[in-house]
Design a protein around this motif. Sequence first.
Motif, PDB file in Angstrom:
ATOM      1  N   ASP A  87       0.827  -1.208   0.000  1.00  0.00           N
ATOM      2  CA  ASP A  87       0.000   0.000   0.000  1.00  0.00           C
ATOM      3  C   ASP A  87       0.863   1.261   0.000  1.00  0.00           C
ATOM      4  OD1 ASP A  87      -2.538   1.175  -0.136  1.00  0.00           O
ATOM      5  OD2 ASP A  87      -2.621   1.491   2.029  1.00  0.00           O
ATOM      6  N   ASN A  88       1.917   1.213  -0.803  1.00  0.00           N
ATOM      7  CA  ASN A  88       2.834   2.340  -1.030  1.00  0.00           C
ATOM      8  C   ASN A  88       3.748   2.622   0.161  1.00  0.00           C
ATOM      9  OD1 ASN A  88       3.476   3.874  -3.322  1.00  0.00           O
ATOM     10  ND2 ASN A  88       2.683   5.750  -2.384  1.00  0.00           N
ATOM     11  N   VAL A  89       3.870   1.672   1.078  1.00  0.00           N
ATOM     12  CA  VAL A  89       4.767   1.810   2.219  1.00  0.00           C
ATOM     13  C   VAL A  89       5.824   0.715   2.140  1.00  0.00           C
ATOM     14  CG1 VAL A  89       4.977   1.741   4.730  1.00  0.00           C
ATOM     15  CG2 VAL A  89       2.987   2.827   3.678  1.00  0.00           C
ATOM     16  N   LYS A  90       7.083   1.102   2.212  1.00  0.00           N
ATOM     17  CA  LYS A  90       8.165   0.110   2.226  1.00  0.00           C
ATOM     18  C   LYS A  90       8.191  -0.510   3.624  1.00  0.00           C
ATOM     19  CE  LYS A  90      11.014  -0.117  -0.700  1.00  0.00           C
ATOM     20  NZ  LYS A  90      11.131  -0.921  -1.947  1.00  0.00           N
ATOM     21  N   VAL A  91       7.777  -1.772   3.710  1.00  0.00           N
ATOM     22  CA  VAL A  91       7.664  -2.413   5.015  1.00  0.00           C
ATOM     23  C   VAL A  91       8.899  -3.232   5.369  1.00  0.00           C
ATOM     24  CG1 VAL A  91       5.144  -2.461   4.935  1.00  0.00           C
ATOM     25  CG2 VAL A  91       6.436  -4.414   4.054  1.00  0.00           C
ATOM     26  N   LEU A  92       9.709  -3.577   4.371  1.00  0.00           N
ATOM     27  CA  LEU A  92      10.881  -4.404   4.646  1.00  0.00           C
ATOM     28  C   LEU A  92      11.938  -4.131   3.581  1.00  0.00           C
ATOM     29  CD1 LEU A  92      10.852  -8.090   5.761  1.00  0.00           C
ATOM     30  CD2 LEU A  92      12.223  -7.463   3.770  1.00  0.00           C
ATOM     31  N   SER A  93      13.179  -3.890   4.020  1.00  0.00           N
ATOM     32  CA  SER A  93      14.279  -3.654   3.079  1.00  0.00           C
ATOM     33  C   SER A  93      15.591  -3.614   3.847  1.00  0.00           C
ATOM     34  CB  SER A  93      14.086  -2.332   2.323  1.00  0.00           C
ATOM     35  OG  SER A  93      14.265  -1.228   3.187  1.00  0.00           O
ATOM     36  N   SER A  94      16.691  -3.704   3.114  1.00  0.00           N
ATOM     37  CA  SER A  94      18.009  -3.604   3.739  1.00  0.00           C
ATOM     38  C   SER A  94      18.214  -2.228   4.347  1.00  0.00           C
ATOM     39  CB  SER A  94      19.099  -3.886   2.692  1.00  0.00           C
ATOM     40  OG  SER A  94      19.013  -5.210   2.215  1.00  0.00           O
ATOM     41  N   ILE A  95      17.662  -1.197   3.704  1.00  0.00           N
ATOM     42  CA  ILE A  95      17.796   0.159   4.226  1.00  0.00           C
ATOM     43  C   ILE A  95      17.104   0.294   5.585  1.00  0.00           C
ATOM     44  CG2 ILE A  95      17.168   2.580   3.819  1.00  0.00           C
ATOM     45  CD1 ILE A  95      17.506   2.064   0.852  1.00  0.00           C
ATOM     46  N   LYS A  96      15.988  -0.389   5.747  1.00  0.00           N
ATOM     47  CA  LYS A  96      15.282  -0.367   7.033  1.00  0.00           C
ATOM     48  C   LYS A  96      15.950  -1.283   8.057  1.00  0.00           C
ATOM     49  CE  LYS A  96      10.808  -0.167   7.174  1.00  0.00           C
ATOM     50  NZ  LYS A  96      10.581   1.222   7.606  1.00  0.00           N
ATOM     51  N   ASN A  97      16.933  -2.064   7.594  1.00  0.00           N
ATOM     52  CA  ASN A  97      17.687  -2.948   8.480  1.00  0.00           C
ATOM     53  C   ASN A  97      16.787  -3.980   9.179  1.00  0.00           C
ATOM     54  OD1 ASN A  97      20.151  -3.841   9.568  1.00  0.00           O
ATOM     55  ND2 ASN A  97      19.860  -2.667  11.445  1.00  0.00           N
ATOM     56  N   ASN A  98      15.818  -4.516   8.429  1.00  0.00           N
ATOM     57  CA  ASN A  98      14.948  -5.533   9.013  1.00  0.00           C
ATOM     58  C   ASN A  98      14.847  -6.774   8.123  1.00  0.00           C
ATOM     59  OD1 ASN A  98      13.442  -4.330   6.985  1.00  0.00           O
ATOM     60  ND2 ASN A  98      11.567  -4.122   8.198  1.00  0.00           N
ATOM     61  N   VAL A  99      15.957  -7.086   7.413  1.00  0.00           N
ATOM     62  CA  VAL A  99      16.017  -8.300   6.604  1.00  0.00           C
ATOM     63  C   VAL A  99      17.122  -9.214   7.127  1.00  0.00           C
ATOM     64  CG1 VAL A  99      15.200  -7.051   4.578  1.00  0.00           C
ATOM     65  CG2 VAL A  99      17.640  -7.423   4.880  1.00  0.00           C
ATOM     66  N   SER A 111      -7.671  -5.721   6.721  1.00  0.00           N
ATOM     67  CA  SER A 111      -8.710  -4.708   6.563  1.00  0.00           C
ATOM     68  C   SER A 111      -8.138  -3.312   6.397  1.00  0.00           C
ATOM     69  CB  SER A 111      -9.652  -4.717   7.775  1.00  0.00           C
ATOM     70  OG  SER A 111     -10.311  -5.954   7.897  1.00  0.00           O
ATOM     71  N   SER A 112      -7.178  -2.958   7.258  1.00  0.00           N
ATOM     72  CA  SER A 112      -6.640  -1.594   7.262  1.00  0.00           C
ATOM     73  C   SER A 112      -5.363  -1.443   6.445  1.00  0.00           C
ATOM     74  CB  SER A 112      -6.358  -1.156   8.705  1.00  0.00           C
ATOM     75  OG  SER A 112      -5.301  -1.942   9.266  1.00  0.00           O
ATOM     76  N   GLY A 113      -4.667  -2.543   6.203  1.00  0.00           N
ATOM     77  CA  GLY A 113      -3.388  -2.475   5.516  1.00  0.00           C
ATOM     78  C   GLY A 113      -2.241  -2.100   6.432  1.00  0.00           C
ATOM     79  N   GLN A 114      -2.498  -2.006   7.720  1.00  0.00           N
ATOM     80  CA  GLN A 114      -1.472  -1.622   8.689  1.00  0.00           C
ATOM     81  C   GLN A 114      -0.468  -2.755   8.892  1.00  0.00           C
ATOM     82  OE1 GLN A 114      -2.981  -0.798  12.590  1.00  0.00           O
ATOM     83  NE2 GLN A 114      -0.995  -0.252  13.458  1.00  0.00           N
ATOM     84  N   LEU A 115       0.814  -2.401   8.894  1.00  0.00           N
ATOM     85  CA  LEU A 115       1.862  -3.382   9.161  1.00  0.00           C
ATOM     86  C   LEU A 115       1.777  -3.832  10.613  1.00  0.00           C
ATOM     87  CD1 LEU A 115       4.462  -4.884   8.265  1.00  0.00           C
ATOM     88  CD2 LEU A 115       5.735  -2.878   9.062  1.00  0.00           C
ATOM     89  N   LEU A 116       1.731  -5.139  10.820  1.00  0.00           N
ATOM     90  CA  LEU A 116       1.654  -5.695  12.170  1.00  0.00           C
ATOM     91  C   LEU A 116       3.017  -6.115  12.701  1.00  0.00           C
ATOM     92  CD1 LEU A 116      -1.498  -7.970  11.647  1.00  0.00           C
ATOM     93  CD2 LEU A 116      -1.412  -5.663  12.634  1.00  0.00           C
ATOM     94  N   LYS A 117       3.819  -6.754  11.831  1.00  0.00           N
ATOM     95  CA  LYS A 117       5.093  -7.291  12.300  1.00  0.00           C
ATOM     96  C   LYS A 117       5.944  -7.732  11.117  1.00  0.00           C
ATOM     97  CE  LYS A 117       4.693  -9.969  15.844  1.00  0.00           C
ATOM     98  NZ  LYS A 117       4.420 -11.160  16.710  1.00  0.00           N
ATOM     99  N   THR A 118       7.261  -7.642  11.279  1.00  0.00           N
ATOM    100  CA  THR A 118       8.187  -8.233  10.316  1.00  0.00           C
ATOM    101  C   THR A 118       9.164  -9.115  11.077  1.00  0.00           C
ATOM    102  OG1 THR A 118       9.830  -6.441  10.409  1.00  0.00           O
ATOM    103  CG2 THR A 118       8.047  -6.228   8.780  1.00  0.00           C
ATOM    104  N   ALA A 119       9.674 -10.133  10.416  1.00  0.00           N
ATOM    105  CA  ALA A 119      10.643 -11.027  11.055  1.00  0.00           C
ATOM    106  C   ALA A 119      11.435 -11.751   9.974  1.00  0.00           C
ATOM    107  CB  ALA A 119       9.940 -12.043  11.954  1.00  0.00           C
ATOM    108  N   ALA A 120      12.654 -12.144  10.334  1.00  0.00           N
ATOM    109  CA  ALA A 120      13.510 -12.931   9.439  1.00  0.00           C
ATOM    110  C   ALA A 120      13.938 -14.191  10.170  1.00  0.00           C
ATOM    111  CB  ALA A 120      14.722 -12.118   9.003  1.00  0.00           C
ATOM    112  N   PHE A 121      13.925 -15.315   9.467  1.00  0.00           N
ATOM    113  CA  PHE A 121      14.246 -16.602  10.073  1.00  0.00           C
ATOM    114  C   PHE A 121      15.354 -17.283   9.285  1.00  0.00           C
ATOM    115  CE2 PHE A 121       9.870 -15.506  10.972  1.00  0.00           C
ATOM    116  CZ  PHE A 121       9.807 -15.676  12.358  1.00  0.00           C
ATOM    117  N   ASP A 122      16.465 -17.531   9.940  1.00  0.00           N
ATOM    118  CA  ASP A 122      17.630 -18.160   9.317  1.00  0.00           C
ATOM    119  C   ASP A 122      17.337 -19.641   9.101  1.00  0.00           C
ATOM    120  OD1 ASP A 122      20.079 -19.224   8.605  1.00  0.00           O
ATOM    121  OD2 ASP A 122      21.219 -18.035  10.044  1.00  0.00           O
ATOM    122  N   MET A 123      17.192 -20.021   7.833  1.00  0.00           N
ATOM    123  CA  MET A 123      16.866 -21.401   7.516  1.00  0.00           C
ATOM    124  C   MET A 123      18.098 -22.233   7.139  1.00  0.00           C
ATOM    125  SD  MET A 123      13.582 -22.037   7.915  1.00  0.00           S
ATOM    126  CE  MET A 123      13.896 -21.220   9.480  1.00  0.00           C
TER     127      MET A 123
END
Length: 226
Positions: A87-99, A111-123
């Motif tokens: 929805d035009n919001v960058k929710v995850l990227s290297s620049i945000k340091n959340n990958v 319903s709202s498009g609101q970001l709830l959570k991000t996570a990365a899992f080392d597989m």
Amino acid sequence: MRVTGVLRILAVLFTLATTWLFVNTYFNRAGMKSVSLRSWLGGRVKPTKGHTVQHKCGNQRPCPANSFAFRITSGAANVVGPSMCFDNVKVLSSIKNNVGRGLNIALVNGSSGQLLKTAAFDMYSGDVQHLLDFLKAISAGTIVLVASYDDPASKLNDEARKLFAELGSSYAAKLAFRDNWVFLGGKGLKNKSPFEQHLKNDKETNKYDGWPELLEMEGCVPKKLE
């Protein structure tokens, strides 16, 4: 009509039918109201002469009302991390340091498009139990975005693959070492999601040394209507 023309028409019809199936069943368990095919397809926005229309997330086409634009890009080898726009919001990227290496996941309110959570899992060297706990805690009506980076599958077990399948994935069951994968599904989805791409790690076709080329997927996902 040439054979190639017929095949193109059939491909377009298949895509429309698959997407409509997704719209018609998306979050059905959570009580989503039906959306008309006309409102889903919407009308194209005609650019003003001399002006380029900028669509949400930089997508090639605008999204209709009652839908969210999204774009998911996988990682490139083990060098460039994945990114997600919703929805035009960058929710995850290297620049945000959340990958991170493995599977990168974003949860969004349907319903709202609101970001709830991000996570990365080392597989590759992480503990799959963290991923299992995360997937099991996802509530109904949540949109789930997934992008691979480096290796998404070495520690992925049958239980985790089944949980992704329940979110609408068709490829989680066959995901392997250093494959590339992007996916958008939902908790409560009754059918398979049309929003998924998978590229196998194959030394004969890999673009990078030891990794396939990155994947990029964009589209429109319907809002969960109250």
